[in-house]
Write a protein that holds these residues in place. Structure first.
Motif: not given
Length: 452
Positions: A129-141
């Motif tokens: 889950y850290g990677f999906t936040k580091l590359f901001p894709t877990q919570m998209p713009y």
């Protein structure tokens, strides 16, 4: 007598031993994947088709034997029913274990292995889950359609996720902290700091998800519990040092590793880092550049993205004037940078309460942009035939995914699109869409996922 010897000969009370047996069995059962999909994923791995989705399955597992089909079973306390089942099994197993093992003085060795299991399970889980936040894709713009949706028509979960997604650099920072916790947990000398960071981060996420009816409360609690197992061992020493302000030398038991075990241990650590840090970094970078994870993958019709006013609307060649109460006429429309077209209609839609999560591959299944959105906005994925100027649309709103529309489009200038075709009732429709110059208060972010 060495400090390690003191630990191994220390006599635990009967209740301490019973409590440990139950705790040990509980976390071992919690850590073992009981889902056949988890093992199917292992055997289906192929180097040529390997992507972040394959690794993410290993990170996000939580045990599920039964599911309660209620609101509480989805968001609330009833969603923890599987943990209650596991605790009951562990309690019965612990009592049986106690009956057959009465002479043991303590469980110093098994305690070490329980902490090791907790370190790796929590560490690997939070890395995913850290990677999906580091590359901001877990919570998209926020998408254009969302930015033009009334605030009252967004669910609490959607509002929270958009609040984080609207500041991608902050999302990346939180991802860095989660990755740091995961790395620190891989080393026993730094596991205390990793567990403190993990429990602090995940504990906050648990409360936030309960407050906003979020979906990841279960997994965040799961990882926080494993972090507490690691942290609990040093709590007495921390209490003695920080609260009682006394000189403290923490006593830790480590096995006397043989040469073969040292090689095995280093090999496991190397594989863990190579796969869940090295390979995961590469795959998430590829995902961030070319596949926005939760947002549609395909590019939209070139130079059309924006918010459009429906300035003319005809059904069977009859002009229908604008009215916010009309149930046939479109009120507005949007083209996203990706292949999503939306329009607002004065008819209710079923709200997608699942949050748009998971790891969908097809654009029709990527529903984050519409999850938690009410107010009559319809979301369509589309394919554009740029030679014949035809849009092939498919409804993404549940339960209308079988609905398909075909429109012929004309680009009448830089900011006008004319659509002609038939609606869901097979009536002929003619629509003139004029792009609005309205600027969003939320500035465009410099850090966005996907190549559109």
């Amino acid at each position: 007598m060495t400090k390690f010897d003191q630990i191994t000969v220390e006599r635990w009370t009967t209740w301490q031993k019973i409590a440990f047996r139950i705790t040990f069995l509980f976390f071992v059962i919690m850590a073992i994947p009981w889902n056949g999909f988890w093992y199917d994923n292992i055997f289906s791995l192929r180097l040529k088709t390997l992507e972040y989705r394959n690794l993410h399955v290993f990170c996000e597992y939580t045990p599920k034997f039964i599911e309660i089909k209620t609101e509480s079973g989805h968001w609330g306390i009833a969603s923890y029913v599987n943990w209650a089942i596991i605790l009951l099994i562990a309690a019965l197993g612990g009592l049986v274990w106690t009956f057959f093992d009465r002479k043991r003085q303590n469980f110093a060795v098994l305690s070490y292995w329980l902490r090791t299991l907790a370190r790796y399970r929590a560490g690997v889980g939070i890395l995913g889950y850290g990677f999906t936040k580091l590359f901001p894709t877990q919570m998209p713009y926020p998408s254009i359609g969302i930015l033009h949706t009334d605030f009252i028509n967004l669910t609490p979960q959607k509002i929270f996720w958009l609040s984080v997604g609207s500041v991608p650099w902050y999302e990346s920072f939180t991802g860095f902290l989660e990755l740091l916790a995961g790395v620190l947990l891989q080393f026993r000398k730094t596991s205390l700091y990793g567990s403190i960071l993990l429990v602090a981060a995940l504990g906050d996420i648990v409360f936030v998800n309960f407050a906003y009816d979020g979906e990841v409360h279960l997994f965040s609690t799961y990882l926080a519990l494993f972090g507490l197992v690691v942290l609990a061992y040093d709590v007495p020493a921390l209490y003695n040092l920080l609260i009682r302000e006394r000189y403290t030398v923490p006593l830790h038991y480590y096995p006397a590793w043989s040469k073969s075990w040292r090689i095995t241990r280093l090999g496991i650590k190397f594989i863990t880092f190579a796969v869940f840090i090295g390979l995961f970094t590469f795959l998430m970078y590829q995902n961030f550049r070319y596949d926005a994870y939760k947002l549609p993958h395909n590019k939209g019709l070139a130079q059309t993205s924006g918010f459009y006013n429906v300035t003319e609307f005809r059904v069977n060649n009859k002009i229908i004037p604008y009215s916010p109460l009309d149930t046939v006429r479109w009120q507005d429309a949007t083209f996203e940078k990706w292949a999503t077209f939306t329009f607002k209609l004065n008819k209710p839609v079923q709200i997608d309460i699942l949050g748009g999560g998971g790891r969908p591959k097809k654009d029709i299944d990527r529903r984050f942009e519409m999850a938690g959105v009410a107010g009559g906005r319809r979301f369509f994925t589309y394919h554009a035939d740029t030679v014949n100027h035809i849009l092939y649309l498919q409804n993404k709103n549940i339960p209308d995914t079988a609905q398909k529309l075909v429109f012929h489009y004309i680009r009448a200038g830089a900011s006008r699109v004319i659509l002609t075709g038939t609606n869901e009732n097979r009536d002929s429709v003619y629509m003139v869409l004029d792009r609005s110059n309205k600027k969003s208060v939320l500035p465009e972010s410099t850090l966005q996922a996907g190549n559109y």
